[in-house]
Design an enzyme around this catalytic site. Structure first.
Site, PDB file in Angstrom:
ATOM      1  N   ASP A 295       0.834  -1.203   0.000  1.00  0.00           N
ATOM      2  CA  ASP A 295       0.000   0.000   0.000  1.00  0.00           C
ATOM      3  C   ASP A 295       0.872   1.258   0.000  1.00  0.00           C
ATOM      4  O   ASP A 295       1.491   1.584   1.016  1.00  0.00           O
ATOM      5  CB  ASP A 295      -0.891  -0.038   1.245  1.00  0.00           C
ATOM      6  CG  ASP A 295      -2.034   0.955   1.186  1.00  0.00           C
ATOM      7  OD1 ASP A 295      -2.135   1.695   0.193  1.00  0.00           O
ATOM      8  OD2 ASP A 295      -2.839   0.978   2.126  1.00  0.00           O
ATOM      9  N   ASP A 296       0.946   1.942  -1.154  1.00  0.00           N
ATOM     10  CA  ASP A 296       1.722   3.184  -1.311  1.00  0.00           C
ATOM     11  C   ASP A 296       3.229   2.942  -1.374  1.00  0.00           C
ATOM     12  O   ASP A 296       4.013   3.821  -0.993  1.00  0.00           O
ATOM     13  CB  ASP A 296       1.437   4.180  -0.182  1.00  0.00           C
ATOM     14  CG  ASP A 296       0.046   4.785  -0.237  1.00  0.00           C
ATOM     15  OD1 ASP A 296      -0.733   4.402  -1.120  1.00  0.00           O
ATOM     16  OD2 ASP A 296      -0.270   5.629   0.622  1.00  0.00           O
TER      17      ASP A 296
ATOM     18  N   CYS B 208      -5.296   4.255  -4.105  1.00  0.00           N
ATOM     19  CA  CYS B 208      -5.543   2.928  -3.546  1.00  0.00           C
ATOM     20  C   CYS B 208      -6.842   2.285  -4.020  1.00  0.00           C
ATOM     21  O   CYS B 208      -6.844   1.183  -4.584  1.00  0.00           O
ATOM     22  CB  CYS B 208      -5.570   3.003  -2.022  1.00  0.00           C
ATOM     23  SG  CYS B 208      -4.256   3.969  -1.270  1.00  0.00           S
TER      24      CYS B 208
ATOM     25  N   ARG C 254      -7.483  -1.029  -6.551  1.00  0.00           N
ATOM     26  CA  ARG C 254      -8.093  -2.262  -6.045  1.00  0.00           C
ATOM     27  C   ARG C 254      -9.362  -2.611  -6.804  1.00  0.00           C
ATOM     28  O   ARG C 254      -9.670  -3.778  -7.023  1.00  0.00           O
ATOM     29  CB  ARG C 254      -8.370  -2.123  -4.552  1.00  0.00           C
ATOM     30  CG  ARG C 254      -7.117  -2.259  -3.711  1.00  0.00           C
ATOM     31  CD  ARG C 254      -7.353  -1.850  -2.248  1.00  0.00           C
ATOM     32  NE  ARG C 254      -6.251  -2.263  -1.412  1.00  0.00           N
ATOM     33  CZ  ARG C 254      -5.045  -1.705  -1.400  1.00  0.00           C
ATOM     34  NH1 ARG C 254      -4.807  -0.673  -2.186  1.00  0.00           N
ATOM     35  NH2 ARG C 254      -4.086  -2.151  -0.611  1.00  0.00           N
TER      36      ARG C 254
ATOM     37  N   LYS D  74      -6.486  -4.645   3.838  1.00  0.00           N
ATOM     38  CA  LYS D  74      -7.245  -3.465   3.424  1.00  0.00           C
ATOM     39  C   LYS D  74      -8.263  -3.800   2.341  1.00  0.00           C
ATOM     40  O   LYS D  74      -7.936  -4.420   1.336  1.00  0.00           O
ATOM     41  CB  LYS D  74      -6.259  -2.409   2.935  1.00  0.00           C
ATOM     42  CG  LYS D  74      -6.874  -1.147   2.365  1.00  0.00           C
ATOM     43  CD  LYS D  74      -5.795  -0.128   2.114  1.00  0.00           C
ATOM     44  CE  LYS D  74      -6.256   1.079   1.344  1.00  0.00           C
ATOM     45  NZ  LYS D  74      -5.225   2.117   1.248  1.00  0.00           N
TER      46      LYS D  74
ATOM     47  N   HIS E  12     -11.248  -1.145   1.371  1.00  0.00           N
ATOM     48  CA  HIS E  12     -11.339   0.187   0.759  1.00  0.00           C
ATOM     49  C   HIS E  12     -12.198   0.203  -0.503  1.00  0.00           C
ATOM     50  O   HIS E  12     -12.005   1.033  -1.385  1.00  0.00           O
ATOM     51  CB  HIS E  12      -9.927   0.720   0.445  1.00  0.00           C
ATOM     52  CG  HIS E  12      -9.849   2.216   0.454  1.00  0.00           C
ATOM     53  ND1 HIS E  12      -8.782   2.912  -0.065  1.00  0.00           N
ATOM     54  CD2 HIS E  12     -10.704   3.168   0.933  1.00  0.00           C
ATOM     55  CE1 HIS E  12      -8.980   4.210   0.081  1.00  0.00           C
ATOM     56  NE2 HIS E  12     -10.132   4.391   0.682  1.00  0.00           N
TER      57      HIS E  12
ATOM     58  N   HIS F 248       1.525   2.457   3.915  1.00  0.00           N
ATOM     59  CA  HIS F 248       0.630   3.622   3.987  1.00  0.00           C
ATOM     60  C   HIS F 248       0.785   4.303   5.345  1.00  0.00           C
ATOM     61  O   HIS F 248       0.970   3.637   6.358  1.00  0.00           O
ATOM     62  CB  HIS F 248      -0.814   3.139   3.796  1.00  0.00           C
ATOM     63  CG  HIS F 248      -1.819   4.212   3.526  1.00  0.00           C
ATOM     64  ND1 HIS F 248      -2.177   5.156   4.468  1.00  0.00           N
ATOM     65  CD2 HIS F 248      -2.572   4.480   2.427  1.00  0.00           C
ATOM     66  CE1 HIS F 248      -3.101   5.960   3.959  1.00  0.00           C
ATOM     67  NE2 HIS F 248      -3.355   5.575   2.718  1.00  0.00           N
TER      68      HIS F 248
ATOM     69  N   ASP G 164      -0.037  -0.702  -5.014  1.00  0.00           N
ATOM     70  CA  ASP G 164      -1.272  -0.139  -5.577  1.00  0.00           C
ATOM     71  C   ASP G 164      -1.073   1.229  -6.216  1.00  0.00           C
ATOM     72  O   ASP G 164      -1.920   1.683  -6.976  1.00  0.00           O
ATOM     73  CB  ASP G 164      -2.374  -0.082  -4.524  1.00  0.00           C
ATOM     74  CG  ASP G 164      -2.017   0.779  -3.315  1.00  0.00           C
ATOM     75  OD1 ASP G 164      -0.891   1.302  -3.257  1.00  0.00           O
ATOM     76  OD2 ASP G 164      -2.872   0.924  -2.420  1.00  0.00           O
ATOM     77  N   ASN G 165       0.021   1.912  -5.909  1.00  0.00           N
ATOM     78  CA  ASN G 165       0.337   3.204  -6.535  1.00  0.00           C
ATOM     79  C   ASN G 165       1.716   3.625  -6.071  1.00  0.00           C
ATOM     80  O   ASN G 165       2.390   2.879  -5.345  1.00  0.00           O
ATOM     81  CB  ASN G 165      -0.702   4.283  -6.187  1.00  0.00           C
ATOM     82  CG  ASN G 165      -1.079   4.350  -4.728  1.00  0.00           C
ATOM     83  OD1 ASN G 165      -2.235   4.080  -4.365  1.00  0.00           O
ATOM     84  ND2 ASN G 165      -0.135   4.681  -3.862  1.00  0.00           N
TER      85      ASN G 165
ATOM     86  N   LYS H 215       2.144   9.396  -5.778  1.00  0.00           N
ATOM     87  CA  LYS H 215       0.735   9.021  -5.608  1.00  0.00           C
ATOM     88  C   LYS H 215      -0.183  10.218  -5.858  1.00  0.00           C
ATOM     89  O   LYS H 215       0.116  11.340  -5.466  1.00  0.00           O
ATOM     90  CB  LYS H 215       0.518   8.505  -4.182  1.00  0.00           C
ATOM     91  CG  LYS H 215      -0.930   8.174  -3.848  1.00  0.00           C
ATOM     92  CD  LYS H 215      -1.074   7.719  -2.409  1.00  0.00           C
ATOM     93  CE  LYS H 215      -2.541   7.461  -2.064  1.00  0.00           C
ATOM     94  NZ  LYS H 215      -2.717   6.990  -0.663  1.00  0.00           N
TER      95      LYS H 215
END
Length: 557
Positions: free
Chosen positions: A41-42, A79, A83, A140, A142, A233, A339-340, A396
């Protein structure tokens, strides 16, 4: 003579044992591969060792040696939209996650902007269930929290332990990102009132996935495991020993970090030798301009971030070891991605979104010694995000390469023919679902559902031709920022101060950092790609926001 009978008995025993082993091996060879999808994540493109990082990731690196390392894997800049595409095989504007967070006034009520995975799409776990897979996730979500019908247990997961929010404290204190939106965890449709003692997100999520794999009633049933980390994240949190490992690593700052990552990427052949460094934006201060105390705190924050990724790798190793013990590893496809790009978003940004005051910040203990531990809340900030994104543009939240280029590693089942070298085909997160469905075989998708838009990567994983991937194009839009890529060519429309507010054109083969705008030199190519973006937007129901959003504003120095 008396030794002959025991010898014969022993030989018969060995033959029977060999037959049993051979039968079991044959059964495993015939069994559909298990599928494990691991999402960071990130994390930035070069945050893993095999992608040029100084952070220790030996377990993830070893997965790359048993499979494919995709160097041009594209995600969305945020994010939830990534997803949404990952779990549907579709552009996120069609899935209900057309934007990230609250929809703008002109987007509200429009198809694709529901704020959760809508019922017009079939999810990856829903489809894999029809192919006989046990489906599980931890981490996660989201992708919807409005009601239980939008939770993962209602969208195809047999077993799940999920954080519904976009982020939260990684410790058991469960402090939220937004004061007005408490963190919500659920397990199999039931809300978790209190996290277990000693909870640390990365460790606990991995433990739940291992638990779900082990407790399957039918050990011959293939499984799909979605391990959706919330690290790295913000808030940045890591065990003390993980932070200590990197406490002296980043004392020279983000300008030096940018140069270091650039050199490493070149040495690994991930970018060309002639690629230039990314100029530091004027809204990011130079490292040398900071006070000694500010440098000390910032270096600590980066050490926490590195410790978070290090801890992810430790847990990937833990999962791999368990799969080997269960004799499932050889027959398992494992994908690892982010994810990014790295995030510059700070707690101040969250407070502006939430409308909360300074009292929320006062509740955290962010002194040097407690920074990264329970009770603290710190973030990476724009300087380190710039350093980690090298040599790519921005981070991001933006459609530039620093926001949308992700590492992707695919560890293949042992019986597959192993490809060699790096795979440089331009591929997209939408391609993951059709890939896994082709591998699984037998999945049935409701004909009323919107068809997937991604393309299976199976042929590429098994040394296929990349020509079809160069020929196709894929567009992007989030927060009004727009892009379109076909082959090595990309157009990008960024608002000032990040861009000109007009379409810019880049040749990513020689200029992956998007430093030289070719729009004036090749207007015909630009116009053709701009027309393709308009078609993309029309087909996918893109509704750019009517007002500027957070990511379109320059951060404060």
């Amino acid at each position: 003579m008396e030794n002959i009978l025991p010898l014969r008995s022993f030989i018969v025993f060995l033959m029977a044992l060999c037959l049993i082993v051979a039968t079991n091996q044959h059964a495993r060879a015939d069994k559909n591969p298990n599928l494990v999808l691991i999402v960071l994540d990130d994390a930035g493109y070069s945050d893993l060792g095999v992608f040029g990082s100084e952070i220790d990731t030996p377990h993830i690196d070893s997965l790359a040696k048993g499979g494919v390392q995709f160097t041009q894997f594209h995600v969305t800049p945020n994010c939830s939209s990534t997803r949404a595409s990952l779990l549907t095989g579709m552009d996120h504007h069609r899935t209900g996650l057309g934007t990230h967070g609250a929809a703008a006034e002109n987007q509200r009520g429009k198809p694709g902007y529901e704020g959760y995975l809508n019922n017009r799409v079939v999810t990856l776990p829903e489809a894999l269930r029809t192919a006989g897979y046990r489906t599980m996730m931890a981490g996660k979500w989201h992708l919807g929290s409005r009601d239980s019908g939008t939770w993962p247990s209602a969208r195809g997961f047999d077993d799940c332990f999920a954080l519904l929010n976009g982020g939260a404290s990684h410790w058991e204190d469960n402090a939220p990102l937004f004061p007005s939106k408490p963190s919500v965890y659920v397990e199999n449709g039931t809300t978790i009132k209190r996290l277990p003692k000693g909870f640390y997100s990365t460790d606990y999520y991995t433990g739940r996935i291992i638990h779900y794999i082990e407790r399957r009633k039918n050990p011959d049933q293939p499984f799909f495991a979605f391990l959706s980390f919330t690290a790295p994240h913000n808030p940045l949190h890591a065990p003390a020993e993980s932070i200590k490992k990197y406490e002296d690593k980043y004392l020279d700052g983000w300008d030096a970090q940018q140069r270091r990552r650039l050199k490493s990427l070149k040495s690994r052949g991930l970018i060309g030798k002639s690629v230039k460094p990314q100029p530091r934006p004027d809204w990011i201060p130079s490292w040398d301009s900071l006070s000694d105390s500010a440098k000390k705190l910032a270096a600590r924050d980066m050490a926490i971030y590195a410790g978070m990724i290090d801890r992810i790798d430790h847990n990937v190793g833990r999962l791999v070891a368990r799969l080997k013990t269960l004799e499932e590893y050889d027959n398992t496809l494992i994908l690892v991605m982010s994810d990014n790009g790295p995030s510059k978003t700070t707690i101040a940004d969250y407070l502006k979104i939430d409308g909360a005051g300074a009292d929320f910040v006062k509740g955290f203990k962010n002194d040097f010694d407690n920074r990264g531990l329970s009770g603290s809340s710190v973030d990476l900030g724009a300087g380190w995000a710039y350093g980690l994104a090298a040599p790519f543009r921005l981070m991001k939240g933006y459609q530039s390469q620093g926001g949308v280029l992700s590492p992707l590693i695919a560890k293949l089942p042992s019986v597959w023919k192993k490809p060699t070298g790096l795979n440089t085909a331009p591929v997209h997160v939408m391609d993951i679902m059709p890939t896994l469905l082709e591998i699984a075989g037998g999945a049935k998708i409701d004909r009323k559902a919107i068809p997937m838009q991604g393309k299976s990567l199976l042929a590429l994983m098994r040394s296929g031709d990349r020509a079809t991937f160069d020929e196709r194009g894929f567009g992007g839009e989030l927060f009004g920022i727009r892009s379109y890529r076909q082959g090595n060519w990309k157009i990008l429309k960024l608002p000032p101060p990040y861009g000109t507010g007009k379409w810019q054109l880049y040749d990513l083969l020689v200029d992956p950092g998007e430093t030289t705008d070719l729009a004036d030199r090749q207007p015909n190519r630009l116009n053709k790609l701009a027309a393709q973006w308009r078609t993309y937007a029309s087909v996918n129901g893109v509704v750019p926001p009517s007002k500027p959003i957070l990511y379109a504003k320059p951060p404060r120095k």
